[in-house]
Scaffold this active site. Structure first.
Site, PDB file in Angstrom:
ATOM      1  N   ASP A  45       0.822  -1.203   0.000  1.00 46.98           N
ATOM      2  CA  ASP A  45       0.000   0.000   0.000  1.00 46.98           C
ATOM      3  C   ASP A  45       0.866   1.266   0.000  1.00 46.98           C
ATOM      4  O   ASP A  45       1.764   1.399   0.833  1.00 46.98           O
ATOM      5  CB  ASP A  45      -0.869  -0.048   1.272  1.00 46.98           C
ATOM      6  CG  ASP A  45      -1.962   0.987   1.280  1.00 46.98           C
ATOM      7  OD1 ASP A  45      -2.877   0.893   0.458  1.00 46.98           O
ATOM      8  OD2 ASP A  45      -1.884   1.904   2.119  1.00 46.98           O
TER       9      ASP A  45
ATOM     10  N   GLU B 193       2.057  -0.266  -4.819  1.00 47.98           N
ATOM     11  CA  GLU B 193       1.079   0.716  -5.280  1.00 47.98           C
ATOM     12  C   GLU B 193       1.834   2.020  -5.508  1.00 47.98           C
ATOM     13  O   GLU B 193       2.267   2.673  -4.562  1.00 47.98           O
ATOM     14  CB  GLU B 193      -0.015   0.908  -4.227  1.00 47.98           C
ATOM     15  CG  GLU B 193      -1.162   1.734  -4.775  1.00 47.98           C
ATOM     16  CD  GLU B 193      -2.033   2.343  -3.681  1.00 47.98           C
ATOM     17  OE1 GLU B 193      -3.158   2.737  -4.000  1.00 47.98           O
ATOM     18  OE2 GLU B 193      -1.594   2.447  -2.523  1.00 47.98           O
TER      19      GLU B 193
HETATM   20  C1  NOJ Z   1      -4.364   2.968  -0.867  1.00 45.71           C
HETATM   21  C2  NOJ Z   1      -5.446   1.974  -0.643  1.00 45.71           C
HETATM   22  O1  NOJ Z   1      -5.633   1.227  -1.802  1.00 45.71           O
HETATM   23  C3  NOJ Z   1      -6.664   2.753  -0.222  1.00 45.71           C
HETATM   24  O2  NOJ Z   1      -7.832   1.976  -0.210  1.00 45.71           O
HETATM   25  C4  NOJ Z   1      -6.378   3.342   1.122  1.00 45.71           C
HETATM   26  O3  NOJ Z   1      -7.447   4.184   1.498  1.00 45.71           O
HETATM   27  C5  NOJ Z   1      -5.087   4.168   1.121  1.00 45.71           C
HETATM   28  N1  NOJ Z   1      -4.024   3.545   0.389  1.00 45.71           N
HETATM   29  C6  NOJ Z   1      -4.603   4.362   2.526  1.00 45.71           C
HETATM   30  O4  NOJ Z   1      -4.128   3.151   3.042  1.00 45.71           O
END
Ligand code: NOJ
Length: 548
Positions: A204, A258
């Site tokens: 993440d 990500e």
């Molecule tokens: C990216 C995640 O995919 C999302 O759902 C989340 O709200 C934020 N990061 C914070 O963790």
């Protein structure tokens, strides 16, 4: 499955993302759970995917549906127990499926024991696990950073007289990666799950872990898209290489970062196989190509095509892209990129899934995408559960009408893809026997897995067939990518090795003249009318041709 030993398994895999809250509820509490997933493993196996990415399943107060973790080694009670997790993993292993889990370590929950200790005072041994600053010179915020869910990225703690940093909600304090103890804790929890048998992690907002030295104010320009500053901390690559050395190199894993705030060129560094950082990244360029802040603008097919080419070139010989058009943070792909009018939704979802499965890279399907699930018909802002919708509304309501904000939330809101899976045409799509935590889309009556499993012309059948066909096609898995007609406004036409993929992105029938340099030798997958070099593509259809 890998034809050559040097080719990693994840390059040939198809990944399926599960948002556990919304997959299948086995105990009637209205929330999906791990036994619900275990009950559907045969469905996933029949779909033909190889890897499941499970969104967070850890203990959490759910400020952000599990992306705020209270205990990294405990299963969220609503989702079940550790025994349920072990059973899920065993069921997957028995079917030859791999599991990757979400690693959310840019921040924890403010209810995590580390933060509970940290906020006790400046002398607490855990103080330095998070990022604390004195008030600014005027007694206010330490700097002008904004949080993604609205408001400033700092919250004041009365007890200890300092602010803590949080790029997301106040309940998601950012961890301090400068502290070696934090890094060791993260390495340890990674080993905990790897030792159980998971095959890796989706990480993440991983580029945010290294903060800018001195945390200087953002310029006005930077405040419009702070992610590009947050993702450019100087220690990011060191931290990733350390993680690789200390942990990942000792297992056979897939890591997917990500890459929020990372340009295609920046992404190349993160996934360059010679650098020892990540395997894959999740790019934002395509899914957010028409977004300006919280506003949706328009997109065109030539612009979309240009991004595919740019990303393919950026990956280069040492990188490998992910291919996806939706996830739990984005609207449904058929609503965003396709045509979700009931008369067109099936055809259009097939085209979208064909795009995902025929590009160069590792495809990621999001739950329900195999059925062509659509956005939800939200009526008011109160229909949304997501804290992003309410948080951003607080930020902009003094200058934006509710009508305009609602129209954008309907198009872009994350809850569009978080509504429960539509298993049958029964009450609540048979997602739950109780009250679902988020309303089931009323179109479950028409769009559901049971119906599509029985129908050979369904989106599900098409997606399954294409996944199976892809497995046997070296061209699709390994072939070079070349857009042969970047300016065409309705047809997306590209080569993958000795294949030509044609996608009609509109309702009108197109008679598409394939240039002579791509002599058609036959249809490879699907039917279409082919006459010499002319292919007739009915509205929202695709064709994969063998070319000489
Ligand atoms: C990216 C995640 O995919 C999302 O759902 C989340 O709200 C934020 N990061 C914070 O963790």
């Amino acid at each position: 499955m890998s034809p050559r030993p040097e080719r990693p398994w994840w390059k040939d895999a198809v990944v399926y993302q599960i948002y556990p809250r919304s997959f299948l509820d086995s105990d009637g509490d209205g929330v999906g759970d791990l036994p619900g997933i275990t009950a559907k493993l045969d469905y996933l196996k029949a779909l033909g995917v190889d890897v499941v990415w499970l969104s967070p399943h850890f203990d959490s107060p759910n400020a952000d549906n599990g992306y705020d973790i209270r205990d990294y080694r405990k299963v969220m009670e609503q989702f079940g127990t550790m025994a349920d997790f072990d059973a899920l993993l065993a069921g997957m292993t028995a079917r030859g499926l791999r599991l990757i889990i979400d690693l959310v370590v840019n921040h924890s929950s403010d209810e995590h024991a580390w933060f509970v200790e940290s906020r006790k005072g400046r002398d607490n041994p855990y103080r330095d696990y998070y990022i604390w600053r004195d008030p600014g010179p005027d007694g206010g915020l330490p700097n002008n950073y904004g949080a993604f869910f609205g408001g400033p990225a700092w919250t004041f703690d009365q007890g200890s007289g300092q602010y803590y940093l949080h790029y997301f909600a106040a309940k998601q304090p950012d961890l301090n990666w400068e502290n070696p103890k934090v890094r060791e804790e993260v390495h340890d929890l990674m080993r905990f799950w790897l030792d159980k048998g998971v095959s890796g992690f989706r990480m993440d907002v991983i580029p945010f872990i290294s903060k800018q030295p001195g945390l200087p104010d953002l310029t006005l320009e930077q405040r419009r898209a702070p992610q590009f500053v947050y993702a450019a901390g100087p220690k990011l690559h060191d931290h990733l290489r350390e993680m690789r050395r200390e942990v990942l190199d000792h297992y056979d894993t897939l890591t997917v970062g990500e890459a929020f705030g990372v340009t295609p060129d920046g992404a190349r560094d993160l996934m360059d196989s010679r650098r020892g950082e990540l395997n894959l990244v999740i790019n934002f360029d395509i899914v957010r190509m028409d977004i300006d802040g919280w506003r949706k603008t328009t997109w065109t097919l030539p612009r979309l095509k240009a991004l595919y080419t740019q990303l393919d070139q950026a990956a280069g010989p040492f990188g490998w892209n992910t291919q996806f058009l939706s996830n739990h943070d984005n609207p449904r792909s058929v609503s965003h990129f396709g045509d979700d009018d009931p008369a067109w939704v099936e055809r259009s979802a097939k085209v979208i899934n064909t795009l995902i499965l025929t590009q160069r890279g590792t495809p990621f399907l999001y739950q329900g995408e195999e059925l062509g699930m659509t956005n939800y018909p939200f009526q008011t802002l109160d229909d949304f559960d997501d804290l992003e919708v309410s948080g951003r509304w607080r930020d902009v309501q003094h200058r934006v009408s509710e009508e305009e904000y609602l129209a954008n939330a309907r198009a872009m809101g994350r809850d569009n893809s978080r509504t429960p899976m539509q298993w049958t045409n029964g009450p609540n799509g048979d997602f739950t026997t109780g009250q679902p935590w988020l309303a089931v889309n009323p179109n479950a009556e028409a769009i559901n897995a049971q119906d599509q499993t029985a129908r050979p012309d369904s989106v599900l059948a098409h997606t399954r067939a294409l996944i199976a066909w892809r497995r046997g096609s070296v061209d699709l898995r390994e072939g070079d990518y070349r857009d042969i007609d970047p300016d065409h406004e309705q047809v997306f036409a590209y080569r993958r090795g000795a294949l030509l993929v044609l996608l009609n992105f509109g309702r009108e029938t197109v008679r598409y003249a394939v240039p002579a340099e791509h002599p058609i030798s036959g249809l490879a997958f699907e039917t279409a009318e082919v006459e010499r070099q002319t292919v007739t593509l009915a509205g929202w259809t695709s064709a994969i041709l063998a070319v000489g």
